[in-house]
Design an enzyme around this catalytic site. Structure first.
Site, mmCIF file in Angstrom:
data_model
loop_
_atom_site.group_PDB
_atom_site.id
_atom_site.type_symbol
_atom_site.label_atom_id
_atom_site.label_comp_id
_atom_site.label_asym_id
_atom_site.label_seq_id
_atom_site.Cartn_x
_atom_site.Cartn_y
_atom_site.Cartn_z
ATOM 1 N N GLU A 172 96.008 39.475 -119.984
ATOM 2 C CA GLU A 172 95.358 40.596 -120.709
ATOM 3 C C GLU A 172 96.406 41.408 -121.470
ATOM 4 O OE1 GLU A 172 92.441 42.751 -118.338
ATOM 5 O OE2 GLU A 172 91.246 40.936 -118.118
ATOM 6 N N GLU A 289 89.573 34.432 -115.482
ATOM 7 C CA GLU A 289 88.994 35.486 -114.641
ATOM 8 C C GLU A 289 87.539 35.587 -115.040
ATOM 9 O OE1 GLU A 289 91.000 39.287 -114.345
ATOM 10 O OE2 GLU A 289 92.954 38.322 -114.606
HETATM 11 O O1 AHR Z 1 90.517 41.102 -111.462
HETATM 12 C C1 AHR Z 1 90.810 42.445 -111.601
HETATM 13 C C2 AHR Z 1 91.490 42.756 -112.938
HETATM 14 O O2 AHR Z 1 90.588 42.518 -113.969
HETATM 15 C C3 AHR Z 1 92.681 41.919 -113.294
HETATM 16 O O3 AHR Z 1 93.858 42.383 -112.719
HETATM 17 C C4 AHR Z 1 92.736 42.061 -114.781
HETATM 18 O O4 AHR Z 1 93.323 40.949 -115.405
HETATM 19 C C5 AHR Z 1 91.285 42.265 -115.171
HETATM 20 O O5 AHR Z 1 91.114 43.319 -116.027
#
Ligand code: AHR
Length: 491
Positions: A172, A289
């Site tokens: 991110e 994710e």
């Molecule tokens: O999974 C929780 C958080 O969500 C992670 O650290 C980040 O990459 C995303 O915003």
């Protein structure tokens, strides 16, 4: 009656086992307590890693585990996690408002992956790190020869290289990973990537940070550079609607279109890649994710949330989307394995229970490595649902995907009825094949809000299911809010 046609010869791509992957960050009780309890713990463990959660991942045939973050990755310095544990530095865990003891580092992660049977995927620090720090980590893990770093790894107990194949170049990076603009990140990406491959004795694949806005992906990809430095582009997708366990029926239906937004994320990332990739080699899309992030999962609870049958059913609809995009998608990692967000298991001291999402993974794991085949649907009832932006959509109550084993003898069919009160009768026609026999399981519960917990660890779990199979026709009545997985022997 809903009608399904399964076109056994219409292949959409091989379903990489990696689509059923996991992600574990130093956050809340995921790493510490969820996996790492330490060698002196009364909780049964192997070299400090708890046996029950590692075994749960092994049973799922978990293909890959991403680590150490998430946001944590771009503030993590890997050398902090080496050497005698009581001499390792305590640091601030910046993003999750905690302290990091560094008892779980690279060697412990590799040990966990081996105990769980999963391939390691390490996310490098771009936001606050340097190309040299990142390249040194690759060399420390993967160099087979005799350099100072490989000798250090051997001195720390691992003479054989770890052969880590997957390396994320930041996480991110438009947000917690350095707040870059896409063209700045593109330049950083290329600077980092330039020094990585040559430090590894085994082949490695590099994953760039993408976004679920097409603009970021295009601006990243158009910045002049060598596309051979890039193997995958990653996007993230989280969603919610209502509370974790107390939600209305409408909120239950509304969760589906929000989750299925991931299908558009995949298509848009793949389209952007196709636009700029002139190399002729495949650059895949990774969703590293994803999952439901309920409002109750905040910093105060270490992003812990209860996990109902609804979450598992919606995850299954996402799996169907992944299977449909088997050609473009090269990996996916649900967030976050144990005790955090949409995890597959939860723990309370020595107790561990599996979430309904674990059972969805368990049913869908049968698709891994198979050829995804086209499923056509007709006469499927719909319910009204609303997308995240409020737009109304007609949600078909049936979601399905199908795959054929490499030798062509077995069909795996996963079918979901998301209607909360009405069963769904389905007639399934096999094109280009016929069934010999079928065995099936169903995941459902009295209420879609049901979940497992320390007092009732098996409230939601799969049971046997009857599915009629005769020649090229199969018939099923799928109960409300239920997921069926059928294994069909083909003639
Ligand atoms: O999974 C929780 C958080 O969500 C992670 O650290 C980040 O990459 C995303 O915003």
């Amino acid at each position: 009656m809903a009608k399904l046609t399964i076109r056994l010869e219409d292949r959409l791509g091989t379903i990489s086992p990696m689509l059923y992957g996991h992600f574990a960050e130093h956050l809340g009780r995921c790493i510490y307590e969820g996996f790492w309890v330490g060698e002196g713990s009364p909780i049964p463990n192997t070299r400090g890693i708890r046996n029950d959660t590692a075994a749960a991942l092994r049973r799922l045939r978990a293909p890959v585990l991403r680590w150490p973050g998430g946001c944590f990755a771009d503030d993590y310095h890997w050398r902090d996690g080496l050497g005698p544990r009581d001499a390792r530095p305590r640091r601030v865990n910046l993003w999750w408002h905690a302290e990091e003891a560094n008892h779980f580092g690279t060697h412990e992660f590799i040990d966990l992956c081996r105990q769980a049977g999963a391939a390691p995927y390490i996310c490098l620090n771009v936001g606050s790190g340097t190309p040299e720090e990142a390249a040194a980590w690759v060399e420390y893990c993967n160099w087979a020869g005799n350099t100072a770093r490989s000798a250090e790894r051997a001195a720390n107990g691992s003479p054989e290289p770890f052969a880590v194949k997957y390396w994320g170049v930041g996480n991110e990076n438009w947000g917690c990973g350095g707040r870059f603009y896409p063209d700045d990140y593109a330049r950083e990406y290329r600077r980092f990537a330039c020094y990585l491959r040559g430090r590894s004795s085994s082949p490695i694949e590099l994953i760039a940070c993408g976004h679920n806005t097409p603009d970021w992906n295009r601006r990243f990809l158009e910045t002049p550079g060598d596309m051979r430095m890039l193997d995958h582009l990653s996007v993230h997708r989280y969603y919610n609607c209502g509370h974790a366990t107390e939600f209305t029926d409408t909120e239950c239906y509304n969760l589906y279109p929000r989750a299925l937004q991931v299908e558009q994320d995949i298509t848009e990332a793949a389209t952007a890649i196709a636009l700029y990739n002139r190399t002729g080699r495949k650059i895949g899309v990774i969703v590293d994710e994803w999952g439901v992030w309920h409002p109750e999962a905040g910093n105060a609870t270490g992003l812990y949330q209860r996990n109902t049958l609804r979450d598992a059913l919606v995850a299954a609809a996402v799996f169907d989307a992944f299977n449909r995009h088997a050609d473009a998608l090269t990996m996916a990692n649900i967030a976050q394995t144990i005790n955090v967000l949409q995890c597959v298991a939860q723990t309370q001291e020595e107790k561990m229970w599996l979430t309904p999402t674990y059972h969805a993974f368990d049913l869908y794991k049968e698709h891994m490595g198979n050829a995804s085949v086209r499923v056509e649907m007709a006469d499927v009832p719909t319910v009204e649902a609303r997308k995240g932006d409020g737009a109304a959509v007609q949600l078909p109550v049936l979601s399905a995907s199908a795959s054929v084993s490499p030798e062509g003898k077995t069909l795996i069919l996963t079918l979901q009825n998301s209607h909360l009160t009405e069963p769904c009768d389905v007639a399934i026609r096999l094109r280009d094949g016929a069934a010999l026999k079928a065995a099936a399981k169903v995941l459902t519960a009295k209420d879609v809000r049901d979940h497992n917990g320390p007092e009732a660890p098996h409230k939601v779990r799969p049971r046997r299911f009857e599915l009629g199979a005769k020649g090229s026709t199969l018939r099923a009545t799928i109960p409300p809010h239920a997921l069926v997985c059928a294994r069909v022997a083909l003639r």
